[in-house]
Design an enzyme around this catalytic site. Structure first.
Site, PDB file in Angstrom:
ATOM      1  N   LYS A  51      12.288   4.666  -4.015  1.00 52.97           N
ATOM      2  CA  LYS A  51      12.427   3.442  -3.205  1.00 52.97           C
ATOM      3  C   LYS A  51      13.629   2.586  -3.613  1.00 52.97           C
ATOM      4  CE  LYS A  51       7.615   2.941  -1.739  1.00 52.97           C
ATOM      5  NZ  LYS A  51       6.448   2.075  -1.592  1.00 52.97           N
ATOM      6  N   ASN A 111      11.609   1.695   1.843  1.00 59.91           N
ATOM      7  CA  ASN A 111      10.659   2.796   2.057  1.00 59.91           C
ATOM      8  C   ASN A 111      10.850   3.460   3.413  1.00 59.91           C
ATOM      9  OD1 ASN A 111       9.527   0.891   3.772  1.00 59.91           O
ATOM     10  ND2 ASN A 111       7.453   1.597   3.380  1.00 59.91           N
ATOM     11  N   GLY A 114      -1.606  -9.029  -8.709  1.00 59.58           N
ATOM     12  CA  GLY A 114      -0.710  -7.890  -8.914  1.00 59.58           C
ATOM     13  C   GLY A 114       0.731  -8.342  -8.765  1.00 59.58           C
ATOM     14  N   GLY A 121       3.400  -5.576  -8.819  1.00 53.82           N
ATOM     15  CA  GLY A 121       4.184  -4.340  -8.705  1.00 53.82           C
ATOM     16  C   GLY A 121       4.874  -4.269  -7.344  1.00 53.82           C
ATOM     17  N   ALA A 170       3.920  -3.133  -4.366  1.00 58.33           N
ATOM     18  CA  ALA A 170       3.155  -3.585  -3.197  1.00 58.33           C
ATOM     19  C   ALA A 170       3.110  -5.108  -3.160  1.00 58.33           C
ATOM     20  CB  ALA A 170       1.747  -3.003  -3.228  1.00 58.33           C
ATOM     21  N   ASN A 203      -1.204 -11.921 -12.489  1.00 52.98           N
ATOM     22  CA  ASN A 203      -0.959 -10.556 -12.974  1.00 52.98           C
ATOM     23  C   ASN A 203      -1.317 -10.425 -14.446  1.00 52.98           C
ATOM     24  OD1 ASN A 203      -0.013  -7.925 -12.166  1.00 52.98           O
ATOM     25  ND2 ASN A 203       1.661  -8.183 -13.614  1.00 52.98           N
ATOM     26  N   ARG A 239       6.185  -9.139 -15.540  1.00 53.66           N
ATOM     27  CA  ARG A 239       6.315  -8.744 -14.128  1.00 53.66           C
ATOM     28  C   ARG A 239       5.917  -9.881 -13.197  1.00 53.66           C
ATOM     29  NH1 ARG A 239       3.536  -2.981 -12.919  1.00 53.66           N
ATOM     30  NH2 ARG A 239       5.161  -2.291 -11.512  1.00 53.66           N
TER      31      ARG A 239
END
Ligand code: NDP
Length: 280
Positions: free
Chosen positions: A69, A90, A128, A130, A132, A152, A157
């Site tokens: 990606k 993507n 989250g 990451g 997504a 997270n 991150r």
């Protein structure tokens, strides 16, 4: 007579368990489109050749999944707005030899969210940080979400994603370390599980204070398989507006097919194929 089909497909590795080919070809067949979608296993050292090969063979575009990606970007001529903010592509569209990179993950999520609520002006919690979560955060911010709280496990991150949203979009983003049950603040309207928790395991649970989950919340999961995750089931039992991970997967497919073919295909056909595959 015409025996020359238009070609699209996907480059990733591993890819044997990626159902996108079945979903997209179901739409092509349903709409009588003489197009094909070929699922190709491409290791990183062959990505450049695969992209050149797609152009040489007149492909109209392809999806890129893990691990390509980011690395595919060096072969592109142009990028859509959200893809360039996320620095992740993507979906590549090939038009007369010109390659444009898009990110349809976030767009697919927003499409399924908008079927239930308008994110404009809303406060959203994304669990989250990451790929997504980044796609969802950027695209919902571009659609007008005003506040985004990133929760997270790893702070590095999470802080990076909050900083990206603050720098590149008009949303105000904050980071909260996930170090105990997540309690949903009262001014939040949308909660998204954008972690991989639940993938392949219907009983895997997020550490969430479910007593803070009100029935007027929109609760969205990204996990496509199994679609009925613990998160989806529990939110449903509490009367929330629930969006499962199939919505995002189907809608990113619909958007990709539109980019390549110009046709609006029926999401219900794609969803039915995935439900058949996942035995829903
Ligand atoms: P990444 O590996 O980039 O990110 C995974 C995220 O999950 C990170 O935030 C990670 O936290 C968190 N996480 C994983 N395990 C745990 C755990 N046990 N406890 C707490 N946090 C955890 O993956 P992606 O973002 O690319 O994908 C995430 C999920 O989204 C996948 O399951 C994928 O199937 C799904 N997805 C669905 C799509 C759809 O169309 N429905 C499209 C794209 C993805 P940390 O940073 O601390 O490691």
């Amino acid at each position: 007579m015409n025996f020359l089909s238009e070609l699209t497909g996907s480059f990733s590795i591993p890819c044997a368990d990626n159902p996108t080919v079945a979903m997209v070809e179901a739409a092509y067949q349903h709409h009588g489109l003489d197009w094909r979608y070929i699922n190709c296993e491409v290791p990183p050292e062959h990505l450049a050749d695969a992209v050149r090969g797609a152009v040489a063979m007149g492909w109209r575009g392809f999806n890129c999944s893990l691990p390509h990606k980011v690395s595919v970007i060096q072969y592109l001529d142009d990028m859509g707005e959200s893809a360039s903010i996320m620095e992740a592509v993507n979906c590549v569209v090939i038009d007369e030899g010109k390659l444009t990179g898009q990110n349809t993950d976030g767009k697919g999520f927003v499409e399924s969210l908008q079927e239930r609520t308008d994110p404009a002006g809303k406060h959203m919690v994304i669990i989250g940080a990451g790929g997504a979560a980044r796609a969802i955060g950027v695209e919902t911010a571009l659609t007008g979400a005003s506040r985004i709280t990133i929760v997270n496990r790893s702070s590095e991150r999470g802080q990076k994603l909050a900083a990206l949203l603050n720098e590149k979009t008009s949303a105000t983003a904050t980071f909260r370390q996930w170090d105990g049950p997540i309690s949903i603040p009262e001014d939040v309207q949308i909660v998204v599980n954008a972690t991989s928790i639940g993938l392949g395991d219907p009983d895997e649970q997020l550490d969430l204070d479910w007593d803070s989950v009100r029935s007027d919340l929109v609760m969205a999961d990204v996990i496509p398989n199994p679609p009925k995750t613990h998160f989806v089931r529990e939110a449903g039992e509490r009367g929330c507006i629930v969006i499962d991970g199939l919505g995002m997967l189907v809608n990113q497919g619909v958007i990709g097919v539109k980019f390549w073919t110009g046709h609006d295909v029926d999401p219900a056909v794609m969803r039915a194929k995935l439900e058949e595959i996942f035995g829903v």
